[in-house]
Design a protein around this motif. Structure first.
Motif, PDB file in Angstrom:
ATOM      1  N   THR A  54      44.425  33.694  34.093  1.00 10.45           N
ATOM      2  CA  THR A  54      44.040  34.091  35.508  1.00 10.45           C
ATOM      3  C   THR A  54      42.830  34.080  35.855  1.00 10.45           C
ATOM      4  O   THR A  54      42.663  33.502  36.982  1.00 10.45           O
ATOM      5  CB  THR A  54      44.691  35.104  36.377  1.00 10.45           C
ATOM      6  OG1 THR A  54      46.264  35.613  35.176  1.00 10.45           O
ATOM      7  CG2 THR A  54      45.045  36.272  37.100  1.00 10.45           C
TER       8      THR A  54
ATOM      9  N   THR B   7      40.451  34.716  50.743  1.00 11.35           N
ATOM     10  CA  THR B   7      41.463  35.068  50.115  1.00 11.35           C
ATOM     11  C   THR B   7      41.567  34.737  49.124  1.00 11.35           C
ATOM     12  O   THR B   7      42.021  35.239  47.280  1.00 11.35           O
ATOM     13  CB  THR B   7      42.736  34.203  50.107  1.00 11.35           C
ATOM     14  OG1 THR B   7      43.212  34.860  51.811  1.00 11.35           O
ATOM     15  CG2 THR B   7      43.845  34.892  49.440  1.00 11.35           C
TER      16      THR B   7
ATOM     17  N   GLY C 159      38.636  36.956  46.988  1.00  7.07           N
ATOM     18  CA  GLY C 159      38.824  38.345  46.421  1.00  7.07           C
ATOM     19  C   GLY C 159      40.144  38.429  44.740  1.00  7.07           C
ATOM     20  O   GLY C 159      40.076  38.687  44.304  1.00  7.07           O
ATOM     21  N   THR C 160      40.655  37.397  45.232  1.00  8.69           N
ATOM     22  CA  THR C 160      41.675  36.712  43.521  1.00  8.69           C
ATOM     23  C   THR C 160      40.702  36.477  42.697  1.00  8.69           C
ATOM     24  O   THR C 160      41.403  37.096  41.673  1.00  8.69           O
ATOM     25  CB  THR C 160      42.713  35.436  43.898  1.00  8.69           C
ATOM     26  OG1 THR C 160      43.507  35.851  45.695  1.00  8.69           O
ATOM     27  CG2 THR C 160      43.334  35.222  43.164  1.00  8.69           C
TER      28      THR C 160
ATOM     29  N   GLN D 128      38.245  38.047  42.121  1.00  9.41           N
ATOM     30  CA  GLN D 128      37.662  39.527  41.946  1.00  9.41           C
ATOM     31  C   GLN D 128      38.336  40.372  41.155  1.00  9.41           C
ATOM     32  O   GLN D 128      38.723  40.685  40.250  1.00  9.41           O
ATOM     33  CB  GLN D 128      36.771  39.492  42.658  1.00  9.41           C
ATOM     34  CG  GLN D 128      35.453  39.266  43.711  1.00  9.41           C
ATOM     35  CD  GLN D 128      35.144  39.995  44.785  1.00  9.41           C
ATOM     36  OE1 GLN D 128      35.690  40.665  45.608  1.00  9.41           O
ATOM     37  NE2 GLN D 128      33.879  39.338  45.349  1.00  9.41           N
ATOM     38  N   SER D 129      39.554  40.015  41.606  1.00  5.30           N
ATOM     39  CA  SER D 129      40.991  40.549  41.616  1.00  5.30           C
ATOM     40  C   SER D 129      40.993  40.587  39.679  1.00  5.30           C
ATOM     41  O   SER D 129      41.186  41.176  39.119  1.00  5.30           O
ATOM     42  CB  SER D 129      42.339  40.820  42.317  1.00  5.30           C
ATOM     43  OG  SER D 129      43.128  41.368  41.696  1.00  5.30           O
ATOM     44  N   ALA D 130      41.502  39.050  39.329  1.00  6.30           N
ATOM     45  CA  ALA D 130      41.174  39.059  38.001  1.00  6.30           C
ATOM     46  C   ALA D 130      40.330  39.211  37.085  1.00  6.30           C
ATOM     47  O   ALA D 130      40.732  39.332  36.076  1.00  6.30           O
ATOM     48  CB  ALA D 130      41.545  37.289  38.102  1.00  6.30           C
ATOM     49  N   GLN D 131      38.993  38.937  37.330  1.00  8.28           N
ATOM     50  CA  GLN D 131      38.039  39.719  36.349  1.00  8.28           C
ATOM     51  C   GLN D 131      37.660  40.430  36.849  1.00  8.28           C
ATOM     52  O   GLN D 131      37.820  40.982  35.254  1.00  8.28           O
ATOM     53  CB  GLN D 131      37.105  39.218  37.583  1.00  8.28           C
ATOM     54  CG  GLN D 131      35.823  37.723  37.165  1.00  8.28           C
ATOM     55  CD  GLN D 131      34.974  37.355  38.316  1.00  8.28           C
ATOM     56  OE1 GLN D 131      34.580  38.084  39.269  1.00  8.28           O
ATOM     57  NE2 GLN D 131      34.276  36.378  38.135  1.00  8.28           N
ATOM     58  N   ALA D 132      38.389  41.626  37.436  1.00 10.94           N
ATOM     59  CA  ALA D 132      38.444  43.338  37.230  1.00 10.94           C
ATOM     60  C   ALA D 132      39.678  43.472  35.925  1.00 10.94           C
ATOM     61  O   ALA D 132      39.888  44.641  35.157  1.00 10.94           O
ATOM     62  CB  ALA D 132      39.166  43.893  38.806  1.00 10.94           C
ATOM     63  N   GLN D 133      40.723  43.092  36.572  1.00 13.86           N
ATOM     64  CA  GLN D 133      42.186  42.957  34.684  1.00 13.86           C
ATOM     65  C   GLN D 133      42.007  42.755  33.746  1.00 13.86           C
ATOM     66  O   GLN D 133      41.902  42.871  32.877  1.00 13.86           O
ATOM     67  CB  GLN D 133      42.995  42.105  35.943  1.00 13.86           C
ATOM     68  CG  GLN D 133      43.844  42.543  36.797  1.00 13.86           C
ATOM     69  CD  GLN D 133      44.971  41.799  37.397  1.00 13.86           C
ATOM     70  OE1 GLN D 133      45.432  40.085  36.815  1.00 13.86           O
ATOM     71  NE2 GLN D 133      45.160  42.304  38.761  1.00 13.86           N
TER      72      GLN D 133
ATOM     73  N   THR E 273      39.642  45.683  32.170  1.00 13.55           N
ATOM     74  CA  THR E 273      40.411  46.482  32.206  1.00 13.55           C
ATOM     75  C   THR E 273      40.668  45.749  31.157  1.00 13.55           C
ATOM     76  O   THR E 273      41.213  46.700  29.600  1.00 13.55           O
ATOM     77  CB  THR E 273      41.158  46.423  33.061  1.00 13.55           C
ATOM     78  OG1 THR E 273      40.766  46.627  34.171  1.00 13.55           O
ATOM     79  CG2 THR E 273      42.198  47.685  32.561  1.00 13.55           C
TER      80      THR E 273
END
Length: 350
Positions: free
Chosen positions: A94, A135, A138-139, A141-146, A149
């Motif tokens: 991702t 966008t 942001g996508t 950054q969200s994928a890197q956070a996931q 986790t």
């Protein structure tokens, strides 16, 4: 003769003089009474922790058992990481897709910016390119956070001690399916040690000695001793035992006072001025404890109720009822009644 007989009938014979009852006596004495309490307890770690996995799974490895000493980075157990590894792989894919999308959006935005500077594009197309670029950022950054986790979850498949200490309990076996937060091990951390006692509530009625020092000794070897201070008193009573848990900080514990070692703790209460009488002086008055008190002037006795503080071998400590110096009957009390005249040898009062 008749007159003499009539005169004799008018006079009553004098009753015989009653002899005083000989009894044994002793004198009540005052003392600075400082009772002691002796209890049996157990040596425990100041801090005890329960260790558990943060993820669910099937245990594939267990490396320690009860009694083992562990270090912070030591691996205690592991669960099967296949599910968590798959999540990491998916999260990495991702991230890669989001990075490609961001590169494409960045290039389009850069072109629109150059065209905008030359006046060859519209404001609408420029804003759309900028929105696509933001966008895509942001996508990513969200994928890197996931991904972070997922990697954390993969790391949580390995259970480490986290602290130095001794394993005191184990609740896991290889092949067992465990849930997140289910206790696997209990560990007693290295550091300060406490002696833990279960104390009856009545002990707290009296004030402890000013220094508050508790003398500790091993049951298995009374020569091994240490001193302690009360560190914590539980605010509640155990409903099963009716006792209060007291933790005593062991000052410089010797090596022999290991975890789980049974110890004897003895402490003293603050001294109070109380009256001590011989146990032989005790009797009952309507079911309540009492004593026969001798009036030294009239040599008569009276029955007086007393309030008992504690019992000792051959002696009774009174809280109220008798004053120091009063003479009490210690033998022959079964033949007494109030105001009975008694006799005792001079010096018989001790």
């Amino acid at each position: 003769m008749a007159l003499l007989l009539l005169a004799g009938c008018g006079q009553e014979a004098a009753p015989p003089e009653r002899q005083p009852l000989r009894v044994g006596v002793e004198t009540a004495r005052a003392t600075d009474y400082a009772p002691a309490v002796v209890l049996t307890g157990e040596v425990r770690a100041r801090i005890q922790s329960d260790l558990s996995f943060r993820v669910s799974g099937r245990v594939i490895q267990r490396n320690v058992d009860v009694g083992a000493h562990v270090t912070p980075d030591q691996v205690l157990a592991e669960v099967d990481p296949q599910e968590q590894q798959a999540n990491v792989t998916a999260a990495e894919a991702t991230v890669q897709a989001a990075e490609a999308q961001l590169r494409q959006a960045s290039s389009a935005f850069d072109r629109q910016k150059q065209l905008m500077d030359r006046g060859f594009t519209t404001r609408r197309e420029y804003d759309q390119a900028e929105a696509s670029f933001r966008t895509a950022e942001g996508t990513l950054q969200s994928a890197q956070a996931q991904l972070g986790t997922a990697r954390d979850q993969l790391g949580h498949t390995i259970l480490r001690a986290g602290v130095s200490g001794t394993i005191t309990a184990r609740n896991v076996e290889v092949g067992q399916v465990v849930q997140a937060a289910q206790t696997m091990f209990s560990i007693a951390q290295d550091g300060p040690r406490d002696a833990v006692f279960n104390v009856y509530e009545s002990v707290f009625v009296q004030q402890p000695a000013d220094d508050g020092t508790i003398e500790l000794a091993l049951i298995s070897d009374p020569a091994v001793t240490a001193k302690g201070k009360v560190r914590e008193v539980s605010p509640t009573i155990d409903p099963q035992t009716g006792t209060v848990r007291v933790k005593v900080n062991i000052i410089d514990p010797p090596p022999a006072m290991a975890l789980g070692a049974p110890v004897v703790g003895s402490g003293k209460f603050r001294a109070r001025s109380l009256v001590i009488i011989p146990a032989a002086a005790l009797t009952l008055d309507s079911g309540f404890p009492a004593v026969w008190v001798v009036d030294p002037t009239k040599k008569t006795v009276s029955l007086r109720k007393i309030v008992i503080d504690s019992y000792h071998t051959g002696e009774v400590v009174l809280r109220d009822g008798v004053k120091p110096g009063e003479v009490l009957v210690t033998s022959g009390a079964q033949l007494l009644w109030p105001n009975k005249v008694v006799a005792f040898a001079q010096g018989g009062a001790k």
